[in-house]
Scaffold this motif. Structure first.
Motif, PDB file in Angstrom:
ATOM      1  N   ILE A  65       0.792   8.566  -8.581  1.00 36.12           N
ATOM      2  CA  ILE A  65       1.871   9.306  -9.231  1.00 36.12           C
ATOM      3  C   ILE A  65       1.432  10.579  -8.807  1.00 36.12           C
ATOM      4  N   ASP A  66       2.593  11.999  -8.686  1.00 42.87           N
ATOM      5  CA  ASP A  66       2.951  12.530  -8.759  1.00 42.87           C
ATOM      6  C   ASP A  66       3.109  13.989  -9.652  1.00 42.87           C
ATOM      7  N   VAL A  67       2.224  14.240 -10.017  1.00 41.63           N
ATOM      8  CA  VAL A  67       1.794  15.450 -11.344  1.00 41.63           C
ATOM      9  C   VAL A  67       2.102  16.821 -10.868  1.00 41.63           C
TER      10      VAL A  67
ATOM     11  N   PRO B 273       2.423  20.721  -0.148  1.00 40.18           N
ATOM     12  CA  PRO B 273       2.823  19.739  -1.761  1.00 40.18           C
ATOM     13  C   PRO B 273       3.582  20.159  -2.392  1.00 40.18           C
ATOM     14  N   GLY B 274       4.735  20.043  -2.947  1.00 39.06           N
ATOM     15  CA  GLY B 274       5.699  20.413  -3.872  1.00 39.06           C
ATOM     16  C   GLY B 274       6.994  18.818  -4.050  1.00 39.06           C
ATOM     17  N   PHE B 275       7.168  17.914  -3.136  1.00 37.03           N
ATOM     18  CA  PHE B 275       7.967  17.986  -2.736  1.00 37.03           C
ATOM     19  C   PHE B 275       8.668  15.939  -1.785  1.00 37.03           C
ATOM     20  N   SER B 276       9.141  15.124  -2.408  1.00 33.63           N
ATOM     21  CA  SER B 276       9.319  13.802  -1.755  1.00 33.63           C
ATOM     22  C   SER B 276       9.769  14.682  -0.408  1.00 33.63           C
ATOM     23  N   GLY B 277       9.952  13.210   1.130  1.00 32.84           N
ATOM     24  CA  GLY B 277      11.358  13.676   1.727  1.00 32.84           C
ATOM     25  C   GLY B 277      10.768  14.768   2.888  1.00 32.84           C
ATOM     26  N   GLN B 278      10.122  15.313   2.953  1.00 29.18           N
ATOM     27  CA  GLN B 278       9.151  16.689   4.178  1.00 29.18           C
ATOM     28  C   GLN B 278       9.380  15.625   5.256  1.00 29.18           C
TER      29      GLN B 278
ATOM     30  N   VAL C 273      -3.530   9.731   2.917  1.00 31.15           N
ATOM     31  CA  VAL C 273      -3.135   9.951   3.876  1.00 31.15           C
ATOM     32  C   VAL C 273      -1.249  10.684   2.987  1.00 31.15           C
ATOM     33  N   ASP C 274      -0.475  11.564   3.045  1.00 30.14           N
ATOM     34  CA  ASP C 274       0.306  11.886   2.174  1.00 30.14           C
ATOM     35  C   ASP C 274       1.127  12.752   2.152  1.00 30.14           C
ATOM     36  N   GLY C 275       2.586  12.390   2.653  1.00 32.21           N
ATOM     37  CA  GLY C 275       3.475  13.406   3.214  1.00 32.21           C
ATOM     38  C   GLY C 275       4.348  12.746   4.599  1.00 32.21           C
TER      39      GLY C 275
ATOM     40  N   CYS D  39       3.542   6.547   0.285  1.00 36.74           N
ATOM     41  CA  CYS D  39       5.110   6.585   0.759  1.00 36.74           C
ATOM     42  C   CYS D  39       6.101   6.888  -0.492  1.00 36.74           C
ATOM     43  N   GLY D  40       6.848   7.997  -0.005  1.00 35.70           N
ATOM     44  CA  GLY D  40       7.781   7.960  -0.974  1.00 35.70           C
ATOM     45  C   GLY D  40       9.270   7.615  -0.537  1.00 35.70           C
ATOM     46  N   ASN D  41       9.512   8.738   0.218  1.00 40.94           N
ATOM     47  CA  ASN D  41      11.163   8.567   0.433  1.00 40.94           C
ATOM     48  C   ASN D  41      10.722   7.313   1.454  1.00 40.94           C
TER      49      ASN D  41
END
Ligand code: DX5
Ligand code: ZN
Length: 235
Positions: A36-38, A145-150, A179-181, A201-203
């Motif tokens: 959960i990305d706050v 950090p800040g946005f998904s899909g990078q 690991v995130d991103g 994993c987002g996108n």
């Protein structure tokens, strides 16, 4: 005993109009955590989700609720997220002084939750030193950090290996590395071979044509790489 790599889908990339179905889907597909990305619009430019959503999510899933706080004032907000049902609270080292980081981890542990600390890509790994002996998890960001899909920042796997080495040196053998991103089928093996245990994993999951299959494919690719690295290390 060997622990498989776990996938933590980030709901920032989910379909908010069908969030319940997306959560049920990742749970059935074998996700380990829900991430959960706050974001508060200060620590990072984006503004996302918070306590009311976490409360409903917690009531709707048995997945580990992994709360990634990208906010300026974690010490003020930690109790709110713990009360709302966080199982794991992840604070950014850059948002805190060394003393405050120690205090944040103690606050999370006293509440019976797991504590994690996160590093932006340019932050020296040594920023975790004040707490690395007691963290349940360290988060190595592989994008700003800040946005998904990078896109994954090349070389982040070396930072994973460095964090793993420092945790071992501090006697913390059980600390997980997340690991995130920009993690997907191509990048997951790199970080898993370097020692990552939990992949956000987002996108790569939610924007895939078959998200459940994508989750399992990334997990399997990561596990193959990790087992190969472990076998190589033992040889
Ligand atoms: C970025 C967030 C990530 C992001 C991941 O600031 O912390 O969790 O949503 O998204 P992908 O996997 O698409 O990079
Ligand atoms: Zn995140």
């Amino acid at each position: 005993m060997y622990q498989p790599v776990r996938i933590a889908p980030s709901i920032l990339s989910a379909d908010f109009m069908n969030l319940g179905a997306d959560i049920a889907m990742i749970e059935a597909a074998g996700a380990g955590f829900v991430h959960i990305d706050v974001m508060d619009g200060h620590f990072v430019p984006n503004l996302t989700m918070g306590v009311p959503l976490l409360k409903q999510l917690k009531a709707a899933t048995s997945l580990v609720c992994d709360v990634h706080l990208m906010i300026d004032n974690p010490l003020t907000e930690i109790p709110w997220f713990i009360d709302a049902g966080a199982d794991l609270v992840n604070v950014h080292a850059e948002a805190l002084t060394a003393d405050e980081l120690v205090c944040a981890v103690a606050m999370i542990h006293e509440a019976g939750c797991k504590a994690a600390a996160a590093l932006k890509p340019k932050t020296p790994v040594s920023a975790l030193d004040p707490v690395i002996d007691r963290l349940d998890m360290a988060l190595v960001m592989s994008v700003e950090p800040g946005f998904s899909g990078q896109s994954y920042i090349a070389g982040s796997d070396r930072r994973v290996a460095e964090v793993a080495a420092r945790a071992r040196a501090a006697g913390n053998e059980s600390m997980l590395i997340q690991v995130d991103g920009g993690i997907g089928e191509v990048t997951a093996p790199l970080v898993a071979a370097a020692g990552a245990d939990v992949l956000v994993c987002g996108n790569a999951v939610f924007k895939a044509p078959d998200p459940a299959l994508a989750l399992q494919t990334v997990q399997a690719a990561a596990d193959v790489a990790r087992l190969a690295a472990l076998a190589g290390g033992e040889a």
